[in-house]
Design a protein around this motif. Structure first.
Motif: not given
Length: 588
Positions: A268, A285, A289-290, A343, A426-428
């Protein structure tokens, strides 16, 4: 300025003149002759090129003019010094040797460089760490009084340093980065902290120099330099050099491709606000990758989300993050129009940050009001967006002369109400606490950049060619790896102690270690001057070293310098014996 070596006096009949001044004999070179038609006389134009060696009238100590008029002259690689400094600093050498062994830098560099060049490169890297300087002309002075990695601890001239910069090839840095990243563990997920800076330069022979968005000294050409760092291990992984006209956002996609090329898959990115763009988020994305990224300048859509959530978490003890003294909450929201999914937007509030930002806002409004008051009654050009945002402007009938400036209180109050807030995307899925702790880990890369300019002497690169620039950045990256290890070890040691001493910073620790010296005595042998102090033992312990390691290393240096001394004496005796055989009248 006289150079730090001796050369043979050149043979140019009729062009050299010896002149005695102040007890020394100087060599002057006639580089031109000017004819005066009025006096019918020719005047020679001369420049001093050096000073005759009093022990050998066929040799001299040259100055900078010698290099100008005799550019093809043979320059010695090693400084002609019969002895080193009577005080030899070995403390930093002991620590740096341990770190070089731990990182396997010598083995990696040795894959494509010979031992001599590898050790010289490591000496130059250590020089920039200890002296906080990258200027080649001062390296001989450093080498004179420090233990070195070069074979027999040779002291090379500043000319040799310049030649070495030109000698290194850009492909060598590429091979090193491939080997360095090949050795990293890629099974576990890691977060890469990526940051960049630009450096001003006015040298005209560097292709990377272009006009761009300079952070300092705007108006000068720049080149860009970026580093990707493992945020968990706080270790530099790879770096980039790219033209000054490219901005951070456009370069990020190339960096992502390079990370993929180095074999990083399960990673990430932790990015600063300067990399926030729709294209970058989509590209990360797309590659799987985060990311964790600070939102630039409290964008309008974030402002609305903050306003929606104001009053819901700022005083909640369940939302308090004690380590950073702030409150945080997480909401899910679309980032931009056309976004495919919601998100995680982490919103934070800090009382201390709020107070500071409110004071800045008040001072800004006060400053703008004072400026506008001075414009009343005058014809004014168009005002900037900041003034139009915070003030209502009334003009005379001519539409040009400012009549009155009134504060837009609602706009100012809205700005004050948003003081102390910031957001991370954050993407996660993660909590606000996890997001801020992960983002704060990028402090390592920011400190690396500060140390690169402040503590490695890289504010000015002092180069005039692409080859030298590439080589110097490569050497400084090696120095950055070593200095980050020093920083981490000292920080971890400091955190374990009840009272954090002020000597566990990198500059202070190196200064303290430099007090560990060897002294040359009457028999010509270097010996350790005194026992290791309690402070020095604490610093050494941070690196898994103790007084025994220092004494062992001191003995190794003692044996090496003694061997070198005896070898030189043997050579000197042989030369004198040869002179006496060829000319019996010459006495030693």
């Amino acid at each position: 300025m006289f150079l730090k070596y001796k050369v043979d006096i050149p043979v140019v009949p009729g062009k050299l003149v010896r002149k005695n001044r102040g007890g020394h004999t100087y060599i002057e070179y006639e580089y031109d002759r000017i004819y005066d038609p009025a006096k019918q006389y020719t005047y020679p134009k001369r420049a001093s090129i050096g000073r005759v060696d009093p022990e050998d009238p066929t040799r001299m100590t040259p100055n900078e003019n010698f290099l100008k008029y005799f550019p093809d002259a043979e320059i010695p690689e090693e400084i002609d010094r019969s002895e080193r400094s009577p005080y030899l600093n070995i403390g930093p050498y002991v620590v740096l040797q341990k770190l070089i062994r731990d990182t396997k830098l010598r083995e990696i560099l040795g894959e494509y460089m010979d031992e001599k060049d590898t050790d010289f490169l490591l000496d130059l890297a250590c020089y920039s760490i200890i002296e906080e300087n990258n200027a080649g002309q001062y390296y001989p002075d450093y080498a004179y009084e420090h233990a070195l990695f070069t074979p027999d601890m040779k002291i090379y001239t500043d000319s040799k340093v310049s030649d070495f910069f030109r000698k290194l090839k850009s492909e060598q840095s590429v091979v090193f980065l491939n080997s360095w990243n090949k050795s990293k563990n890629k099974r576990q997920k890691i977060y890469l902290s990526y940051d960049s800076t630009n450096k001003n330069c006015q040298a005209g022979d560097i292709d990377l120099l272009e006009y761009g968005n300079a952070k300092t000294d705007a108006g000068l050409p720049i080149f860009n330099y970026s580093v990707a760092c493992d945020s968990a291990n706080r270790e530099p992984l790879f770096y980039e050099l790219y033209p000054g006209s490219l901005n951070d956002i456009s370069q990020l996609t190339c960096m992502i491709d390079k990370a993929h090329g180095y074999g990083y898959r399960h990673i990430g990115f932790i990015l600063d606000r300067g990399y926030f763009s729709k294209a970058n988020l989509e590209y990360m994305e797309k590659n799987g990758y985060s990311f964790l990224i600070m939102v630039k300048g409290m964008k309008d859509f974030i402002r609305e989300i903050v306003i929606e959530n104001q009053g819901s978490f700022e005083n909640s003890r369940g939302k308090y993050i004690d380590r950073y003294d702030l409150y945080g909450t997480t909401v899910r929201h679309l980032l931009y129009e056309g976004d495919a999914k919601k998100r995680n937007i982490h919103i934070y509030y800090s009382d201390g940050k709020a107070y500071g930002e409110k004071q800045e806002i008040k001072q800004k409004i006060r400053r703008l009001k004072k400026y506008l008051d001075g414009c009343v009654g005058k014809e004014c050009v168009a005002f900037g967006p900041e003034i139009m945002k915070y003030f209502y402007l009334n003009f005379e009938k001519d539409g040009k002369t400012l009549k009155l400036a009134e504060e837009n209180t609602s706009a100012v109050e809205k700005e004050l109400s948003l003081a102390g807030y910031f957001a991370i995307v954050s993407s996660e899925n993660m909590t606000a606490r996890e997001a801020i702790e992960l983002y704060k880990s990028r402090d390592a890369s920011e400190k690396l950049f500060r140390s690169d300019e402040s503590y490695l002497g890289n504010k000015s690169m002092r180069v005039y060619s692409d080859e030298a620039l590439s080589s110097k950045v490569f050497i400084q990256f090696i120095a950055l790896i070593l200095r980050s290890r020093i920083y981490i070890a000292l920080k971890e040691k400091s955190e374990k102690m009840l009272k954090r001493p002020n000597y566990l910073t990198v500059p202070a620790a190196l200064k303290e270690l430099e007090k560990i010296v060897m002294i040359r005595q009457l028999d010509g042998v270097y010996r350790l001057d005194h026992a290791v102090t309690a402070t020095q033992k604490t610093i050494l312990d941070a690196f898994g070293l103790n007084e025994g390691n220092v004494r062992y290393q001191a003995k190794e240096i003692e044996n090496l310098t003694e061997q070198v001394r005896k070898t030189k004496e043997k050579k000197r005796y042989g030369k004198n014996e040869k002179k006496q055989r060829t000319n019996p009248g010459i006495q030693d």
